[in-house]
Design a protein around this motif. Structure first.
Motif, PDB file in Angstrom:
ATOM      1  N   THR A   1      22.899  30.287 -10.474  1.00  0.00           N
ATOM      2  CA  THR A   1      21.701  31.127 -10.504  1.00  0.00           C
ATOM      3  C   THR A   1      20.539  30.275 -10.019  1.00  0.00           C
ATOM      4  N   GLY A   2      19.417  30.914  -9.743  1.00  0.00           N
ATOM      5  CA  GLY A   2      18.287  30.164  -9.211  1.00  0.00           C
ATOM      6  C   GLY A   2      16.968  30.812  -9.566  1.00  0.00           C
ATOM      7  N   LEU A   3      15.890  30.073  -9.341  1.00  0.00           N
ATOM      8  CA  LEU A   3      14.560  30.582  -9.646  1.00  0.00           C
ATOM      9  C   LEU A   3      14.225  31.801  -8.801  1.00  0.00           C
ATOM     10  N   ALA A   4      14.664  31.809  -7.550  1.00  0.00           N
ATOM     11  CA  ALA A   4      14.392  32.956  -6.691  1.00  0.00           C
ATOM     12  C   ALA A   4      15.065  34.214  -7.228  1.00  0.00           C
ATOM     13  N   GLN A   5      16.304  34.076  -7.698  1.00  0.00           N
ATOM     14  CA  GLN A   5      17.053  35.246  -8.178  1.00  0.00           C
ATOM     15  C   GLN A   5      16.427  35.844  -9.440  1.00  0.00           C
ATOM     16  N   VAL A   6      15.998  35.004 -10.389  1.00  0.00           N
ATOM     17  CA  VAL A   6      15.409  35.535 -11.617  1.00  0.00           C
ATOM     18  C   VAL A   6      13.970  35.985 -11.393  1.00  0.00           C
ATOM     19  N   SER A   7      13.435  35.723 -10.194  1.00  0.00           N
ATOM     20  CA  SER A   7      12.085  36.196  -9.858  1.00  0.00           C
ATOM     21  C   SER A   7      12.139  37.475  -9.031  1.00  0.00           C
ATOM     22  N   GLY A   8      13.295  38.123  -9.010  1.00  0.00           N
ATOM     23  CA  GLY A   8      13.430  39.413  -8.351  1.00  0.00           C
ATOM     24  C   GLY A   8      13.848  39.349  -6.900  1.00  0.00           C
ATOM     25  N   LEU A   9      14.193  38.162  -6.398  1.00  0.00           N
ATOM     26  CA  LEU A   9      14.551  38.016  -4.982  1.00  0.00           C
ATOM     27  C   LEU A   9      16.069  37.982  -4.847  1.00  0.00           C
ATOM     28  N   ARG A  10      16.678  39.124  -4.986  1.00  0.00           N
ATOM     29  CA  ARG A  10      18.129  39.252  -4.842  1.00  0.00           C
ATOM     30  C   ARG A  10      18.412  40.357  -3.851  1.00  0.00           C
ATOM     31  N   GLY A  11      19.618  40.306  -3.271  1.00  0.00           N
ATOM     32  CA  GLY A  11      20.006  41.348  -2.336  1.00  0.00           C
ATOM     33  C   GLY A  11      19.174  41.310  -1.077  1.00  0.00           C
ATOM     34  N   ASP A  12      18.699  42.483  -0.650  1.00  0.00           N
ATOM     35  CA  ASP A  12      17.974  42.599   0.620  1.00  0.00           C
ATOM     36  C   ASP A  12      16.488  42.337   0.388  1.00  0.00           C
ATOM     37  N   THR A  13      16.127  41.071   0.194  1.00  0.00           N
ATOM     38  CA  THR A  13      14.739  40.658  -0.030  1.00  0.00           C
ATOM     39  C   THR A  13      14.360  39.601   1.009  1.00  0.00           C
ATOM     40  N   PRO A  14      13.059  39.373   1.252  1.00  0.00           N
ATOM     41  CA  PRO A  14      12.639  38.444   2.317  1.00  0.00           C
ATOM     42  C   PRO A  14      13.199  37.042   2.132  1.00  0.00           C
ATOM     43  N   ILE A  15      13.797  36.507   3.178  1.00  0.00           N
ATOM     44  CA  ILE A  15      14.369  35.166   3.139  1.00  0.00           C
ATOM     45  C   ILE A  15      13.273  34.115   2.990  1.00  0.00           C
ATOM     46  N   SER A  16      12.126  34.346   3.614  1.00  0.00           N
ATOM     47  CA  SER A  16      11.034  33.373   3.511  1.00  0.00           C
ATOM     48  C   SER A  16      10.569  33.214   2.071  1.00  0.00           C
ATOM     49  N   ASP A  17      10.547  34.335   1.322  1.00  0.00           N
ATOM     50  CA  ASP A  17      10.143  34.257  -0.088  1.00  0.00           C
ATOM     51  C   ASP A  17      11.173  33.480  -0.898  1.00  0.00           C
ATOM     52  N   ARG A  18      12.443  33.728  -0.624  1.00  0.00           N
ATOM     53  CA  ARG A  18      13.504  32.993  -1.336  1.00  0.00           C
ATOM     54  C   ARG A  18      13.385  31.489  -1.075  1.00  0.00           C
ATOM     55  N   ALA A  19      13.161  31.129   0.196  1.00  0.00           N
ATOM     56  CA  ALA A  19      13.065  29.709   0.539  1.00  0.00           C
ATOM     57  C   ALA A  19      11.897  29.052  -0.181  1.00  0.00           C
ATOM     58  N   ARG A  20      10.769  29.761  -0.288  1.00  0.00           N
ATOM     59  CA  ARG A  20       9.614  29.186  -0.974  1.00  0.00           C
ATOM     60  C   ARG A  20       9.905  28.961  -2.450  1.00  0.00           C
ATOM     61  N   PHE A  21      10.547  29.937  -3.102  1.00  0.00           N
ATOM     62  CA  PHE A  21      10.882  29.770  -4.515  1.00  0.00           C
ATOM     63  C   PHE A  21      11.890  28.638  -4.712  1.00  0.00           C
TER      64      PHE A  21
END
Length: 511
Positions: free
Chosen positions: A461-481
């Motif tokens: 699991t990761g910080l991006a996933q528990v912050s709502g960035l799962r599935g079809d969400t912006p890759i740039s946001d995931r990378a920042r988290f």
């Protein structure tokens, strides 16, 4: 742009015989041996493209003393000296040895948390005095409360406090001794670390002058690193050892331990790519704050001359940090596999009845440093072929996913077999989620920050996933988290992510 070439204006990567006018990227030169006797060292001429200006710079010669003292760290002298002062009262009386040891360990721990064992450029015991005694008194008070609860005798408490007072008296000369010893070693250049400065403006030039003139800062100036906004046309802004894109190679070439960023005006993503490179993770990174006249309120101030410098926290999951994280991963995965074995059995049976044999789905993913590994999941559908499984994005709404598969995906139960990946060392509990090679290649081109996620092991699991960035969400946001998590890692941050993951599972927040 700066190019290395001859005095006639042709660069080292000039046109070839076929008339190709492309300019080759300058390579990092190999270290040259020191000149013998009084011979002048060989020189290079740095030519500024598009102008007639040039400057002669001397080649970098690695320092023998810097190479010998690279493994040395600030705490290696200060910590044992502090411990000796704190434990010295035991020589007077062994009656209170347990309490004295407790005070010593708590004090040293408080010093470490407060940054009193970090490398400093400006060393002054008077600057550290308030922090030293505040932390020592806090540790003593905590132990005194426990002593008072266990021993009702006033004489026992009084005896312990008298020994604590002896430790307080000895602590100041002990700290002064360690600081004076380090300063003497620096001034005589017995202990020094190589440093390069990114930039070449007035502040960077002044920093280089200070490092050359005052050895008590413990840094041997190795050269400037060029950025587009800097014109290295004067002798005061030399030697120029390379360009910002070559920073990782330059750290190896100059045997550098410290990188100072000063007077730099280049795109942030360009600078981040340079300092986040894997070869930089064991290098201390310092920065001159943009608003130098306004002192910061966080951390202990440090300066070179009158120029403030701020140490930047580095993401370095190696050494003791990695040992702590890996130990916690093994314990967590082992306990989770044992406690969740009934749920794993239910998932395996449900997957079998819905789709037949082959309940475990294996897929190649990219882990730390770009290394591929085989990730395991409970199968929620059968892909047409291996190409589809490697290149199809987000199959959560695929009609081939049955009711039980949708339930596992929504609750993330299909990810549980990855606990075995954690035990094998392929993954960690908390980290950037692993992705398939096809998408790693695509995202790394489109989003420069994405490739930096692979500085650490991938996670269940990761910080991006528990912050709502799962599935079809912006890759740039995931990378920042993900990069935020890497650069601010702590064991408590891992605990928070795990707790939020459990909450997401019970809420059915999966994809």
């Amino acid at each position: 742009m700066v190019q290395t070439g001859s005095t006639t204006g042709r660069t080292s990567g000039g046109p070839d015989k076929q008339g190709d006018d492309r300019v080759a990227k300058p390579a990092v030169p190999a270290p040259r041996p020191a000149p013998e006797g009084n011979a002048e060292p060989p020189t290079e001429r740095i030519l500024i493209e598009g102008t007639s200006k040039s400057t002669v710079v001397l080649p970098y010669i690695p320092s023998a003393s810097a190479a010998k003292t690279r493994p040395l760290r600030a705490w290696m002298l200060a910590l044992p000296v502090d411990l000796a002062a704190l434990l010295a009262p035991i020589a007077w009386s062994q009656q209170y040895w347990k309490a004295t040891v407790a005070v010593a360990l708590l004090t040293v721990g408080a010093f470490a948390v407060g940054g009193l064992y970090r490398a400093r450029r400006h060393m002054s015991v008077l600057d550290e005095l308030p922090s030293i005694y505040f932390r020592f008194l806090a540790a003593t008070a905590a132990v005194a409360i426990v002593v008072a609860a266990r021993h009702e005798s006033f004489n026992y408490i009084d005896g312990f406090l008298r020994l604590a007072a002896v430790s307080a008296v000895l602590l100041l000369p002990a700290r002064a001794f360690s600081r004076i010893a380090v300063l003497m070693a620096r001034r005589r250049r017995w202990v020094e670390h190589s440093a390069i400065i990114v930039g070449g403006g007035p502040i960077a030039i002044e920093l280089a002058r200070l490092l050359r003139r005052y050895p008590q800062y413990g840094l041997r100036f190795a050269g400037f690193v060029d950025v587009p906004s800097t014109a290295h046309i004067g002798r005061e802004s030399s030697p120029l050892v390379g360009h910002i894109e070559q920073l990782q190679q330059l750290v190896r070439y100059t045997e550098c331990d410290v990188v100072i960023i000063a007077d730099i005006d280049c795109p942030e993503d360009r600078l981040l790519r340079a300092v986040r490179a894997p070869g930089m993770e064991n290098t201390d990174l310092w920065m001159v704050p943009r608003l130098r006249e306004f002192p910061g309120t966080v951390g202990s101030p440090d300066h070179i001359g009158a120029i403030p410098v701020v140490p930047l926290r580095r993401a370095n999951l190696s050494g003791p940090k990695w040992a702590v994280k890996r130990t916690s991963d093994v314990i967590f995965a082992s306990v989770a596999l044992f406690l969740l074995s009934p749920i794993l059995l239910v998932c395996a049976v449900g997957t079998f009845f819905e789709g037949g044999k082959g309940i475990i789905f294996r897929q190649q993913r990219i882990g730390r440093y770009g290394e591929p590994f085989s990730l395991m999941k409970f199968r929620s559908m059968r892909p047409v072929d291996d190409t589809e499984s490697q290149t199809n994005w987000n199959i959560g709404h695929d009609p081939r996913v049955g009711p039980f598969g949708k339930f596992m995906r929504r609750t993330s139960l299909d990810e549980l077999p990855q606990l075995w990946n954690i035990l094998r060392g392929d993954m960690t509990v908390v980290g950037p989620r692993p992705e398939r090679p096809y998408f790693v290649d695509r995202f790394s081109v489109d989003y420069p920050e994405y490739a930096m996620r692979h500085r650490v092991p991938v996670g269940l699991t990761g910080l991006a996933q528990v912050s709502g960035l799962r599935g079809d969400t912006p890759i740039s946001d995931r990378a920042r988290f993900d990069n935020y998590y890497i650069e601010n890692w702590s064991l408590w941050l891992d605990v928070k992510v795990v707790l939020r993951t459990v909450s997401e599972v019970f809420r059915g927040g999966g994809r």
